[in-house]
Motif scaffolding. Structure first.
Motif, mmCIF file in Angstrom:
data_model
loop_
_atom_site.group_PDB
_atom_site.id
_atom_site.type_symbol
_atom_site.label_atom_id
_atom_site.label_comp_id
_atom_site.label_asym_id
_atom_site.label_seq_id
_atom_site.Cartn_x
_atom_site.Cartn_y
_atom_site.Cartn_z
ATOM 1 N N GLU A 38 17.608 -30.323 52.765
ATOM 2 C CA GLU A 38 17.340 -30.417 54.195
ATOM 3 C C GLU A 38 17.085 -31.870 54.588
ATOM 4 O O GLU A 38 16.663 -32.682 53.773
ATOM 5 N N ALA A 39 17.348 -32.159 55.849
ATOM 6 C CA ALA A 39 17.048 -33.475 56.413
ATOM 7 C C ALA A 39 15.890 -33.317 57.386
ATOM 8 O O ALA A 39 15.631 -32.238 57.904
ATOM 9 N N SER A 40 15.208 -34.424 57.624
ATOM 10 C CA SER A 40 14.087 -34.424 58.550
ATOM 11 C C SER A 40 14.135 -35.711 59.353
ATOM 12 O O SER A 40 15.087 -36.478 59.245
ATOM 13 N N PHE A 41 13.089 -35.954 60.156
ATOM 14 C CA PHE A 41 13.032 -37.212 60.891
ATOM 15 C C PHE A 41 11.599 -37.660 61.066
ATOM 16 O O PHE A 41 10.661 -36.871 61.023
ATOM 17 N N LEU A 42 11.462 -38.965 61.233
ATOM 18 C CA LEU A 42 10.170 -39.598 61.480
ATOM 19 C C LEU A 42 10.334 -40.493 62.693
ATOM 20 O O LEU A 42 11.119 -41.434 62.669
ATOM 21 N N ALA A 43 9.614 -40.169 63.765
ATOM 22 C CA ALA A 43 9.694 -40.991 64.971
ATOM 23 C C ALA A 43 8.315 -41.403 65.451
ATOM 24 O O ALA A 43 8.195 -42.232 66.332
ATOM 25 N N ASN A 44 7.275 -40.853 64.848
ATOM 26 C CA ASN A 44 5.910 -41.138 65.258
ATOM 27 C C ASN A 44 5.131 -41.622 64.039
ATOM 28 O O ASN A 44 5.062 -40.916 63.023
ATOM 29 N N ALA A 45 4.517 -42.782 64.144
ATOM 30 C CA ALA A 45 3.808 -43.391 63.016
ATOM 31 C C ALA A 45 2.710 -42.503 62.437
ATOM 32 O O ALA A 45 2.390 -42.611 61.254
ATOM 33 N N LYS A 46 2.147 -41.605 63.219
ATOM 34 C CA LYS A 46 1.060 -40.764 62.692
ATOM 35 C C LYS A 46 1.549 -39.796 61.611
ATOM 36 O O LYS A 46 0.747 -39.237 60.878
ATOM 37 N N TYR A 47 2.866 -39.613 61.480
ATOM 38 C CA TYR A 47 3.416 -38.735 60.454
ATOM 39 C C TYR A 47 3.925 -39.490 59.225
ATOM 40 O O TYR A 47 4.420 -38.887 58.286
ATOM 41 N N GLU A 48 3.798 -40.815 59.214
ATOM 42 C CA GLU A 48 4.278 -41.614 58.081
ATOM 43 C C GLU A 48 3.644 -41.194 56.767
ATOM 44 O O GLU A 48 4.262 -41.316 55.715
ATOM 45 N N ARG A 49 2.433 -40.685 56.808
ATOM 46 C CA ARG A 49 1.747 -40.283 55.570
ATOM 47 C C ARG A 49 2.529 -39.210 54.810
ATOM 48 O O ARG A 49 2.398 -39.072 53.610
ATOM 49 N N HIS A 50 3.379 -38.459 55.497
ATOM 50 C CA HIS A 50 4.168 -37.409 54.849
ATOM 51 C C HIS A 50 5.398 -37.961 54.129
ATOM 52 O O HIS A 50 6.005 -37.250 53.317
ATOM 53 N N MET A 51 5.770 -39.185 54.412
ATOM 54 C CA MET A 51 6.987 -39.745 53.816
ATOM 55 C C MET A 51 6.890 -39.871 52.296
ATOM 56 O O MET A 51 7.883 -39.688 51.596
ATOM 57 N N ALA A 52 5.738 -40.179 51.771
ATOM 58 C CA ALA A 52 5.580 -40.358 50.326
ATOM 59 C C ALA A 52 5.729 -39.044 49.563
ATOM 60 O O ALA A 52 6.009 -39.057 48.361
#
Length: 138
Positions: A38-52
């Motif tokens: 699956e693909a996802s997206f990050l557009a809001n800095a408050k969700y960056e913690r999920h990238m790792a």
């Protein structure tokens, strides 16, 4: 439902791929629950913690994103890119109403083009222009 490589997906959404492009994408999901296909997206800095910790095959990010993640697809507008992906995978949703609902409030100075669909309880303010074929939800 669509099925494509990460490279094909990057081209579809108009992004620049950083990372491996051979994995398959068969769906879309949020960063927290996305799986390896699956693909996802990050557009809001408050969700960056999920990238790792995301398991997504690829993530659409802003052009200036420099943090961790799987294959990154850098786009000027991640929201619009993810919208393009949603349409490719799921099509446009069927609008559950037709025409302009009688409970809409439209200022007399507003210009409403032909073929517009406006749901109940929407307010169209003074000076607004609504283009042909537009659909407005409350």
């Amino acid at each position: 439902m669509a099925d494509m490589t990460v490279s094909e997906f990057a081209r579809l959404v108009g992004g620049e791929l950083a990372g491996e492009g051979y994995r398959r994408i068969r769906g879309l999901a949020s960063l927290e629950v996305a799986g390896p296909e699956e693909a996802s997206f990050l557009a809001n800095a408050k969700y960056e913690r999920h990238m790792a910790h995301t398991r997504a095959a690829a993530v659409i990010v802003g052009a200036d994103y420099t943090g961790p993640g799987p294959a990154l697809i850098r786009c000027k507008d991640p929201y619009f890119a993810f919208r393009q992906a949603m349409v490719a995978f799921h099509g446009f949703r069927q609008v559950p109403f037709d025409g302009i609902d009688e409970r809409v409030s439209i200022d007399p100075s507003a210009q409403i083009a032909a073929g517009v669909k406006i749901a109940a309880f929407v307010t169209i303010s003074a000076g607004c222009t609504v283009g042909e074929g537009t659909v407005i939800y409350p």
